[in-house]
Design an enzyme around this catalytic site. Structure first.
Site, PDB file in Angstrom:
ATOM      1  CG  HIS A 190      -4.302   0.605  -8.181  1.00  0.00           C
ATOM      2  ND1 HIS A 190      -5.649   0.559  -7.926  1.00  0.00           N
ATOM      3  CD2 HIS A 190      -3.756   1.453  -7.269  1.00  0.00           C
ATOM      4  CE1 HIS A 190      -5.911   1.353  -6.910  1.00  0.00           C
ATOM      5  NE2 HIS A 190      -4.796   1.905  -6.479  1.00  0.00           N
ATOM      6  CG  HIS A 193      -2.069   0.846   1.280  1.00  0.00           C
ATOM      7  ND1 HIS A 193      -2.437   1.675   0.258  1.00  0.00           N
ATOM      8  CD2 HIS A 193      -2.967   1.108   2.283  1.00  0.00           C
ATOM      9  CE1 HIS A 193      -3.483   2.401   0.608  1.00  0.00           C
ATOM     10  NE2 HIS A 193      -3.826   2.077   1.841  1.00  0.00           N
ATOM     11  CG  ASP A 206       2.856   4.399  -3.785  1.00  0.00           C
ATOM     12  OD1 ASP A 206       2.820   5.491  -3.215  1.00  0.00           O
ATOM     13  OD2 ASP A 206       2.075   3.472  -3.531  1.00  0.00           O
TER      14      ASP A 206
END
Ligand code: CMC
Length: 459
Positions: free
Chosen positions: A333, A294, A389
């Site tokens: 994702h 995450h 990210d």
């Protein structure tokens, strides 16, 4: 065992292929007909906003004593756990909107506190509302002196995310009235306190790790500028942030502010559903965020880029990913099966930052990874694209943050989303304490044995 290896050992569920589409000569109806072949009974279930209500399945029983049918959905792959009016994502198209506004417009035109207001209250603020809101948040940026001392108890090498989680939880002891979660005014106060204090806590974890004295908030500065002040002010009488860098950080905060029912938001809602106070709820959500799958992924991306070392080593690394030895961090994702729109904006913001700081050499490696991955069948077939990210760490590093701070930088703005989702959950008359069911796979009833009669389990 490496994380990616552990992942690859998990059995994967394949949907049965025998569900065939059949032509029916009946009038279209907003219901679903299900035949239970065990009892030869047909059930007609209404659709609810294009879903089925799982509780409707309970009427499907083999006999009156039967518990009724449940759904089995490990990791919530296909389960809506709430209705929400905050964030919309279309994962196939790569669309993200807060309260209906495209993320691209918000990132370009708004400040973080403006977006925070939108996420929490549903509308963009007027000039007067925004001024009032800024003032309210600014009033809550200071920490109680005992909280500063609490932070001092951590080892200097402690991970900033561990310090962040514990210190946010500790605020629960400073504001015991926060337990009255049914009081709307008190909820509003804790929301402001949390949004005001998370940058201060974050900056103090950083200063603590360096052994530097803490810097008090400067209320003349914007939310992000003040955060930079608390991080980096040294002996100068007034900290003057670089406006380009402050704006880039503000944009990064906007991009991270909410993302509907992700792992940490689900934790926020689940813990909040027991009516725990918002400080411990945010601490729990931040704990979920800290994991490498995450929010912790941004730190892992930097470690990965360090491990790869140079552009020419990228093809060999991609081969290791395809062989299941490692995961390509910052890729993939659960919801986006297209380019994450936030990653696009971050790439744009990176160029602005690099004009001030010079180019981060890791960018070359990241761009090459993206180029190779996006034309490789392994990634194309699985629809794996860069996520938020992938590039954020490269900017954060150029801004002067060390990788251990990256997830804390995610947690600051996400606190807004967690709190908006928490408030929405508490006001939703359909919500109750979150309590999933299970399929029990353990022993049937067996009798207790005295210790001398117990056999050691086979090793
Ligand atoms: N590298 C290599 N293979 C991957 C990756 C990756 N990053 N992500 C998914 N896959 C493969 C996975 O091995 C599986 O292949 P197969 O079907 O052959 O077994 C397939 O793609 C589907 O993956 P999954 O693990 O079932 O997908 P998921 O929806 O459960 O996981 C994810 C989503 C984000 C946890 C995963 O893509 C991942 O681990 N990514 C790397 C970590 C990361 O960047 N996390 C940040 C997510 S975005 C921001 C946030 O949430 O904080």
């Amino acid at each position: 065992m490496h994380l990616a290896q552990a992942e690859s050992l998990r059995p994967r569920y394949e949907a049965p292929l025998h569900l065939r589409k059949k032509e029916l000569n009946a009038m279209p109806k907003e219901t679903l007909s299900l035949v239970d072949n065990r009892t030869q009974t047909c059930y007609e279930l209404p659709f609810f906003k294009d879903t089925l209500r799982a509780m409707d399945l309970r009427q499907i029983k083999t006999d009156p004593q039967d518990f009724g049918l449940m759904t089995y959905d490990p990791a919530f792959m296909n389960t809506a756990s709430c209705q929400s009016a905050i964030t919309f994502i279309d994962g196939d198209q790569g669309i993200l909107r807060y309260r209906g506004y495209p993320i691209e417009q918000l990132a370009e035109k708004c400040t973080f506190l403006e977006v925070a207001y939108l996420i929490l209250f549903g509308e963009l603020p007027t000039a007067a509302q925004l001024a009032g809101w800024k003032n309210e948040i600014t009033l809550h940026t200071m920490l109680h002196e005992t909280t500063k001392k609490f932070l001092e108890g951590f080892l200097y090498g402690a991970h900033p995310m561990g310090m962040f989680i514990s210190t946010v939880a500790a605020l629960s002891t400073v504001y015991p009235e926060a337990r009255k979660v049914n009081d709307a005014e008190l909820r509003a106060l804790q929301i402001r306190r949390l949004i005001g204090k998370v940058p201060t806590i974050s900056a103090y974890t950083y200063r603590h790790s360096l052994g530097y004295p803490y810097v008090y908030p400067d209320n003349d500065l914007s939310y992000t500028e003040n955060f930079m002040n608390m991080l980096w002010k040294m002996a100068e009488p007034k900290y003057r942030p670089n406006p380009v860098l402050a704006r880039a950080l503000d944009i990064l905060f906007i991009l991270h502010a909410d993302h509907e029912q992700n792992c940490s938001t689900n934790v926020m809602r689940a813990v909040g559903s027991s009516l725990a106070d918002p400080f411990v709820c945010v601490a729990a959500a931040a704990a979920a965020l800290s994991g490498p799958l995450h929010g912790g992924a941004n730190e892992e991306v930097l470690k990965m880029l360090d491990e790869i070392g140079s552009k020419d080593k990228v093809p060999a690394y991609v081969e290791r990913v395809k062989a299941g030895q490692v995961r390509l961090m910052g890729f993939g994702h659960r919801v986006y099966k297209n380019y994450d729109p936030r990653a696009k904006i971050i790439k744009w913001a990176a160029d602005q930052v690099f004009e001030v700081t010079g180019r981060n050499p890791k960018l070359e490696i990241a761009l090459e990874l993206e180029r190779i991955a996006l034309q490789d069948d392994y990634f194309i077939k699985r629809k794996l694209y860069p996520n938020v990210d992938f590039y954020s760490g490269i900017i954060y590093q150029a801004l002067g943050f060390k990788p251990e701070m990256f997830t804390v930088l995610f947690a600051i703005p996400r606190t807004v989303g967690w709190l908006a989702q928490w408030e929405e959950m508490l006001l939703d008359p359909e919500q109750k304490i979150a309590r999933p069911r299970q399929i029990y796979t353990g022993y049937e009833l067996r009798d207790w044995l005295p210790i001398e009669k117990r056999a050691a389990p086979a090793a």
